[in-house]
Design a protein around this motif. Structure first.
Motif, PDB file in Angstrom:
ATOM      1  N   GLU A 125       0.812  -1.085   0.010  1.00  0.00           N
ATOM      2  CA  GLU A 125       0.024  -0.019  -0.027  1.00  0.00           C
ATOM      3  C   GLU A 125       0.896   1.269   0.040  1.00  0.00           C
ATOM      4  OE1 GLU A 125      -3.148   1.952   3.119  1.00  0.00           O
ATOM      5  OE2 GLU A 125      -2.184   0.130   3.653  1.00  0.00           O
ATOM      6  N   TYR A 126       0.613   2.223  -0.899  1.00  0.00           N
ATOM      7  CA  TYR A 126       1.299   3.489  -0.919  1.00  0.00           C
ATOM      8  C   TYR A 126       0.473   4.543  -0.061  1.00  0.00           C
ATOM      9  CZ  TYR A 126       2.817   8.170  -2.325  1.00  0.00           C
ATOM     10  OH  TYR A 126       3.375   9.640  -2.692  1.00  0.00           O
ATOM     11  N   VAL A 127       1.127   5.026   0.922  1.00  0.00           N
ATOM     12  CA  VAL A 127       0.718   5.864   2.105  1.00  0.00           C
ATOM     13  C   VAL A 127       1.296   7.402   1.813  1.00  0.00           C
ATOM     14  CG1 VAL A 127       0.133   6.384   4.487  1.00  0.00           C
ATOM     15  CG2 VAL A 127       0.326   4.040   3.973  1.00  0.00           C
ATOM     16  N   GLU A 128       0.376   8.207   1.375  1.00  0.00           N
ATOM     17  CA  GLU A 128       0.861   9.634   1.410  1.00  0.00           C
ATOM     18  C   GLU A 128       0.798  10.283   2.717  1.00  0.00           C
ATOM     19  OE1 GLU A 128      -1.003  12.402  -1.284  1.00  0.00           O
ATOM     20  OE2 GLU A 128      -1.742  10.656  -2.610  1.00  0.00           O
ATOM     21  N   GLY A 129       2.089  11.009   3.006  1.00  0.00           N
ATOM     22  CA  GLY A 129       2.236  11.258   4.480  1.00  0.00           C
ATOM     23  C   GLY A 129       3.514  11.471   4.736  1.00  0.00           C
ATOM     24  N   ARG A 130       3.860  11.565   6.086  1.00  0.00           N
ATOM     25  CA  ARG A 130       5.239  11.662   6.525  1.00  0.00           C
ATOM     26  C   ARG A 130       5.361  10.620   7.791  1.00  0.00           C
ATOM     27  NH1 ARG A 130       6.109  17.378   8.717  1.00  0.00           N
ATOM     28  NH2 ARG A 130       3.947  17.409   9.667  1.00  0.00           N
ATOM     29  N   SER A 131       6.702  10.423   8.078  1.00  0.00           N
ATOM     30  CA  SER A 131       6.884   9.396   9.060  1.00  0.00           C
ATOM     31  C   SER A 131       6.699  10.425  10.485  1.00  0.00           C
ATOM     32  CB  SER A 131       8.600   9.079   9.122  1.00  0.00           C
ATOM     33  OG  SER A 131       9.312  10.062   9.433  1.00  0.00           O
ATOM     34  N   LEU A 132       6.366   9.449  11.320  1.00  0.00           N
ATOM     35  CA  LEU A 132       6.218   9.948  12.629  1.00  0.00           C
ATOM     36  C   LEU A 132       7.311  10.692  13.135  1.00  0.00           C
ATOM     37  CD1 LEU A 132       4.492  10.258  15.428  1.00  0.00           C
ATOM     38  CD2 LEU A 132       5.480   8.101  15.924  1.00  0.00           C
ATOM     39  N   LYS A 133       8.603  10.186  12.889  1.00  0.00           N
ATOM     40  CA  LYS A 133       9.978  10.871  13.021  1.00  0.00           C
ATOM     41  C   LYS A 133       9.938  12.369  12.545  1.00  0.00           C
ATOM     42  CE  LYS A 133      13.689   9.689  14.421  1.00  0.00           C
ATOM     43  NZ  LYS A 133      14.246   9.803  15.800  1.00  0.00           N
ATOM     44  N   ASP A 134       9.226  12.575  11.513  1.00  0.00           N
ATOM     45  CA  ASP A 134       9.557  13.934  10.770  1.00  0.00           C
ATOM     46  C   ASP A 134       8.459  14.711  11.347  1.00  0.00           C
ATOM     47  OD1 ASP A 134      10.029  15.877   8.867  1.00  0.00           O
ATOM     48  OD2 ASP A 134       8.329  15.531   7.713  1.00  0.00           O
ATOM     49  N   VAL A 135       7.072  14.272  11.798  1.00  0.00           N
ATOM     50  CA  VAL A 135       6.237  15.039  12.382  1.00  0.00           C
ATOM     51  C   VAL A 135       6.744  15.542  14.141  1.00  0.00           C
ATOM     52  CG1 VAL A 135       3.922  14.902  13.755  1.00  0.00           C
ATOM     53  CG2 VAL A 135       4.254  14.038  11.191  1.00  0.00           C
ATOM     54  N   ILE A 136       7.323  14.578  14.772  1.00  0.00           N
ATOM     55  CA  ILE A 136       7.824  14.971  15.836  1.00  0.00           C
ATOM     56  C   ILE A 136       9.032  16.182  16.011  1.00  0.00           C
ATOM     57  CG2 ILE A 136       9.146  14.138  17.804  1.00  0.00           C
ATOM     58  CD1 ILE A 136       7.727  11.215  17.462  1.00  0.00           C
ATOM     59  N   VAL A 137       9.893  16.038  14.770  1.00  0.00           N
ATOM     60  CA  VAL A 137      11.036  16.724  14.746  1.00  0.00           C
ATOM     61  C   VAL A 137      10.277  18.203  14.326  1.00  0.00           C
ATOM     62  CG1 VAL A 137      13.134  17.408  13.419  1.00  0.00           C
ATOM     63  CG2 VAL A 137      12.744  15.174  14.358  1.00  0.00           C
ATOM     64  N   THR A 138       9.438  18.279  13.450  1.00  0.00           N
ATOM     65  CA  THR A 138       9.161  19.541  12.698  1.00  0.00           C
ATOM     66  C   THR A 138       8.066  20.297  13.366  1.00  0.00           C
ATOM     67  OG1 THR A 138       7.927  18.326  11.047  1.00  0.00           O
ATOM     68  CG2 THR A 138       9.927  18.620  10.411  1.00  0.00           C
ATOM     69  N   GLU A 139       7.268  19.570  14.133  1.00  0.00           N
ATOM     70  CA  GLU A 139       5.823  20.220  14.880  1.00  0.00           C
ATOM     71  C   GLU A 139       5.979  19.870  16.076  1.00  0.00           C
ATOM     72  OE1 GLU A 139       2.610  18.888  12.510  1.00  0.00           O
ATOM     73  OE2 GLU A 139       3.660  19.143  10.664  1.00  0.00           O
ATOM     74  N   GLY A 140       6.215  18.546  16.475  1.00  0.00           N
ATOM     75  CA  GLY A 140       6.075  18.234  18.019  1.00  0.00           C
ATOM     76  C   GLY A 140       4.539  17.982  17.844  1.00  0.00           C
ATOM     77  N   LEU A 141       4.112  17.312  19.143  1.00  0.00           N
ATOM     78  CA  LEU A 141       2.502  16.806  19.300  1.00  0.00           C
ATOM     79  C   LEU A 141       2.028  17.307  20.447  1.00  0.00           C
ATOM     80  CD1 LEU A 141       3.569  12.926  18.626  1.00  0.00           C
ATOM     81  CD2 LEU A 141       2.437  14.522  16.787  1.00  0.00           C
ATOM     82  N   SER A 142       0.763  17.696  20.575  1.00  0.00           N
ATOM     83  CA  SER A 142       0.027  17.775  21.666  1.00  0.00           C
ATOM     84  C   SER A 142      -0.386  16.569  22.073  1.00  0.00           C
ATOM     85  CB  SER A 142      -1.314  18.679  21.103  1.00  0.00           C
ATOM     86  OG  SER A 142      -2.043  17.612  20.392  1.00  0.00           O
ATOM     87  N   MET A 143      -0.748  16.632  23.360  1.00  0.00           N
ATOM     88  CA  MET A 143      -1.207  15.308  23.971  1.00  0.00           C
ATOM     89  C   MET A 143      -2.350  14.671  23.312  1.00  0.00           C
ATOM     90  SD  MET A 143       1.029  14.385  26.436  1.00  0.00           S
ATOM     91  CE  MET A 143      -0.234  13.069  27.129  1.00  0.00           C
ATOM     92  N   GLY A 144      -3.204  15.300  23.019  1.00  0.00           N
ATOM     93  CA  GLY A 144      -4.325  14.707  22.124  1.00  0.00           C
ATOM     94  C   GLY A 144      -3.912  13.923  21.001  1.00  0.00           C
ATOM     95  N   GLN A 145      -2.707  14.683  20.157  1.00  0.00           N
ATOM     96  CA  GLN A 145      -2.501  13.963  18.954  1.00  0.00           C
ATOM     97  C   GLN A 145      -1.477  12.705  19.491  1.00  0.00           C
ATOM     98  OE1 GLN A 145      -0.082  17.350  17.504  1.00  0.00           O
ATOM     99  NE2 GLN A 145      -1.316  17.218  15.575  1.00  0.00           N
ATOM    100  N   LEU A 146      -0.832  12.779  20.249  1.00  0.00           N
ATOM    101  CA  LEU A 146      -0.029  11.774  21.081  1.00  0.00           C
ATOM    102  C   LEU A 146      -0.729  10.632  21.351  1.00  0.00           C
ATOM    103  CD1 LEU A 146       2.979  12.225  23.598  1.00  0.00           C
ATOM    104  CD2 LEU A 146       1.606  10.248  23.504  1.00  0.00           C
ATOM    105  N   LEU A 147      -1.647  10.749  21.862  1.00  0.00           N
ATOM    106  CA  LEU A 147      -2.615   9.600  22.565  1.00  0.00           C
ATOM    107  C   LEU A 147      -3.411   9.112  21.309  1.00  0.00           C
ATOM    108  CD1 LEU A 147      -3.590  11.238  25.833  1.00  0.00           C
ATOM    109  CD2 LEU A 147      -2.114   9.275  25.603  1.00  0.00           C
ATOM    110  N   ASP A 148      -3.742   9.772  20.336  1.00  0.00           N
ATOM    111  CA  ASP A 148      -4.468   9.482  19.287  1.00  0.00           C
ATOM    112  C   ASP A 148      -3.660   8.546  18.345  1.00  0.00           C
ATOM    113  OD1 ASP A 148      -6.061   9.086  17.019  1.00  0.00           O
ATOM    114  OD2 ASP A 148      -5.793  10.952  16.271  1.00  0.00           O
ATOM    115  N   PHE A 149      -2.228   8.772  18.028  1.00  0.00           N
ATOM    116  CA  PHE A 149      -1.500   8.094  17.299  1.00  0.00           C
ATOM    117  C   PHE A 149      -0.957   6.942  17.955  1.00  0.00           C
ATOM    118  CE2 PHE A 149       0.208  12.297  14.835  1.00  0.00           C
ATOM    119  CZ  PHE A 149      -1.050  12.505  14.182  1.00  0.00           C
TER     120      PHE A 149
END
Length: 745
Positions: free
Chosen positions: A87-111
């Motif tokens: 399956e081809y997944v458009e998007g970014r790695s979790l590593k990239d999201v953490i490094v560039t944006e960080g995660l709110s607690m809501g996002q963190l728990l959702d993921f």
């Protein structure tokens, strides 16, 4: 590679490379779909046993079918090269999201819940990943998590495949991986614990200047507490991470399913209201008991109470329970201490009202909500013409009794109130009284009352705002279908603002009008202006949150709903709206937690009913059809013959294979035009489960034409996952999203 074609795949572009091989975006010419094509880095020295083992493990992983695991379509060999089509997944790695944006607690728990659910599915099939890390987790644009490379990582240490290394990545490896011991599912739980720590802090728990130092840290050191990096970490989440990272695997979670349950408990913990800062006093103004002989004086008594609430809410250091919070206690005996506990109050104002000809008498007492004794009491005998001054005087007396000193700004805000004409004010109160009944007849009378008030005083800004709100409700409740009514509403709101540019109610009205017209960016601006003028304006705040959902800013939507709930924890409807948001985002445990609170709300039976409706949807979206039907029956019993219930039953009967029942409920629903957003979504789901794609697409087109379908439903609803690869569906979603976010006509 010798050219753009490989077997039945057309190579489109190179996506990347790593220890597990090169990855290309390709088109499967047989099935006409895009895939990610991974070529495994087997060298000439790899013998048939290693290739056989690779084939067996990859085929086992291909049998996994879960929304949080990247699907493997094909495993094979062509021209001497081993490959996997996935399956081809458009998007970014979790590593990239953490490094560039960080995660709110809501996002963190959702993921985190999504990753844990994917791991639980794999572990049920006895497949251990062995290389869980943030680089192996993808986040697609709609927030869906996908785990990569199941079935591959255990081959990483195979002879001739990647000499000198073992399965796993330094920094994420479990102690048993480092020590070369036999692995089981708990090695994935440790590695995921590392990812959880990384998601929370943007750093790894075990570090060192060189690989040997990292290994030492994993085996011997305890990670620094999460709270040292961010203050919003709750003790429950810290406990989850600590247990996942236990050096001894016997002390870790026994299964990924157990970890899922723990993370869901963390999600529920986040919905608890924040305790009010002690410097703000919390007060409820109960509706005064009407002792008047005049039969039609109830509206005036209620209006007096509500205007005292409004005056008090202008004082910065007082939190005032809203009209909706105190309305259930109107004309009922109350236990002051119990009410104080339920609404988290410091004081409660009770009183009586008597109107006789042109005089009014008010007896009021302020009661300590913790101890039950009187803080202040007063009786007022005044001319009716002094009503405006009297309201302000009572509000100031309450502040004084609570030892709150009014600031100059508080004084200025309280002075800015209508005081022009008593007859116009009387008509305005009548209009507001009829407005809150929300029936067609009562809304028409409310419009008449507001118009009469404006004939007496054409400069009455609040009457124009009331007129605007009444017109909007006529459209919102489908009493009128002519959208020209919204133009009347906009004219009234603009007139209110021309008279009083500081009228928060008019900005809220204007925001609602733009919201109904799908002009969401303009709606957001108006709601923000209303809240700037009146920070405790619960209706403006909840409407702002709903607007953020359509604009795709889910984190701000959640924040505004939570702020409204924290301001007034008695507002069951805000919890219901928050549950709708969580349901839209597939955050089911949080949705269920909110809804269980809604249905348990005392004296708010209407909220109980719609709570059961959404609980049914929550179970439905998770595939729990029988449980969903049980909840829905509770809603239908309370609201028989409602098109809401008929359409929901249609979709559930279709999902359960009860085709005739489903078609009968569709027919019942179609008798009840016009249809709102929920009904159209239910009909789409009903036709989906009936296999009637043409009718399904007809309803999508109808919803788009009438602005009665949300792009988030098409993009995220888990039941429609199989449709998202269809070109027609993708085109409709793209058009709807563009229309909503771009505010196209």
């Amino acid at each position: 590679m010798n050219g753009p074609d490989f077997a039945h795949y057309k190579i489109l572009k190179r996506l990347g490379a790593g220890g597990m091989g090169e990855v290309y975006l390709a088109e499967d010419t047989k099935l006409n779909r895009k895939v990610a094509l991974k070529f495994l880095p087997f060298g000439q020295s790899v013998g048939p046993e290693i290739k056989k083992r690779f084939l067996q493990e990859a085929q086992a992983a291909a049998a996994l079918n879960h929304p949080n695991i990247v699907t493997i379509y094909e495993v094979g060999e062509f021209d001497g090269r081993s490959y996997i089509s996935m399956e081809y997944v458009e998007g970014r790695s979790l590593k990239d999201v953490i490094v560039t944006e960080g995660l709110s607690m809501g996002q963190l728990l959702d993921f985190a819940v999504q990753v844990a659910e994917g791991l639980a599915k794999a572990h049920q099939a006895c497949i251990v990943h062995c290389d869980i890390k943030s680089d192996n987790i993808l986040i697609n644009p709609d927030g869906r998590v996908k785990i990569l490379d199941f079935g591959l990582a255990q081959l990483k240490g195979a002879s001739g495949f990647d000499p000198g290394t073992s399965a796993g990545t330094p920094g994420y490896m479990s102690p048993e991986q480092i020590e070369g011991r036999e692995l089981d599912l708990r090695t994935d739980i440790f590695s995921f614990g590392v990812v959880l720590y990384e998601m929370a802090t943007s750093r790894l728990p075990f570090t060192g200047a060189h690989p040997v130092a990292v290994v030492y840290s994993i085996l011997n050191e305890k990670p620094a507490p999460l709270s040292g990096f961010r203050p919003d970490i709750k003790s429950g989440f810290q406990a989850v991470v600590d247990r996942a990272l236990a050096k001894n695997r016997e002390e870790r979670f026994g299964s990924a399913a157990e970890l899922v349950a723990a993370l869901r408990d963390c999600q529920k913990e986040r919905v608890e209201p924040v305790k009010e800062k002690k410097e703000r006093k919390s007060v409820a103004v109960l509706y005064f008991e009407n002792l008047s002989q005049e039969a039609d004086s109830d509206y005036f008594c209620a209006g007096m109470t509500e205007d005292i609430i409004t005056d008090l809410s202008k004082i910065g250091n007082i939190r005032v329970a809203s009209r909706n919070a105190v309305l259930p206690y109107k004309d009922k005996p109350i236990d002051v201490l119990e009410l104080g506990k339920n609404l988290a109050l410091d004081a409660i104002l009770q009183g009586s009202f008597r109107k006789s000809n042109n005089r009014i008498r008010i007896s009021a007492q302020l009661i300590d909500a913790h101890e039950g004794f009187n803080l202040w009491a007063e009786r007022y005998d005044r001319e009716l013409t002094e009503v405006f001054v009297l309201q302000e005087e009572i509000a100031k007396s309450i502040a004084a009794a609570l030892k709150i000193k009014l600031s100059d700004q508080d004084e200025e805000k309280m002075a800015l109130k209508y005081k022009n004409n008593l007859e116009a004010y009387d008509l305005y109160l009548k209009g507001r009284n009829y407005f809150y009944k929300y029936t067609k007849k009562d809304l028409l009378i409310a419009i008449l009352m507001f118009e009469k008030a404006l004939k007496i005083d054409p400069l009455y800004a609040l009457a124009y705002a009331g007129l605007a709100d009444s017109h909007v409700q006529m459209i919102d409740r489908y009493y009128e279908t002519d959208k020209g009514i919204l133009k009347k509403a906009e004219e009234a709101a603009q007139k209110a603002l021309a008279i009083d540019p500081l009228c928060a109610e008019a900005y809220k009205s204007l925001g609602l009008i733009y919201y109904k017209e799908w002009r969401f960016r303009k709606a957001k601006e108006q709601f923000l202006k209303a809240l700037e003028l009146k920070p405790s304006f619960a209706a403006a705040r909840s409407n702002l949150a709903s607007t953020y959902i359509y604009l795709g800013d889910f984190e701000r939507a959640e924040r505004e709903y939570l702020a409204a709930y924290e301001e007034d924890p008695s507002l069951a409807f805000v919890l219901w709206l928050l549950a709708r948001l969580y349901l839209s985002l597939n955050r089911f445990p949080e949705a269920e937690n909110c809804l269980q609170r809604v249905v348990q709300s005392a004296d708010q039976s209407s909220y109980m009913e719609i709570g059961y409706y959404l609980l049914s949807r929550t179970c439905f979206y998770q595939g729990e059809f029988e449980k969903a039907l049980q909840y829905l029956q509770k809603y239908v019993e309370a609201e028989p013959d409602e098109p809401f219930g008929d359409s929901a039953l249609a979709s559930l009967y279709a999902a359960l294979g009860q085709r005739e029942k489903a078609r009968a409920k569709i027919a019942d629903t179609l008798k009840s035009a016009p249809w709102d957003e929920d009904i159209i979504e239910n009909l789409i789901l009903a036709h989906f489960f009936l296999g009637e794609k043409e009718k399904l697409y007809d309803w999508i087109h109808k919803g788009m034409a009438e602005n009665k379908i949300a792009w988030i439903f098409l993009e995220r609803n888990p039941l429609l996952e199989s449709l998202r690869g269809e070109p027609e569906y993708q085109e409709l979603l793209r058009d709807l999203k563009g229309k909503t976010l771009g505010e196209m006509p």
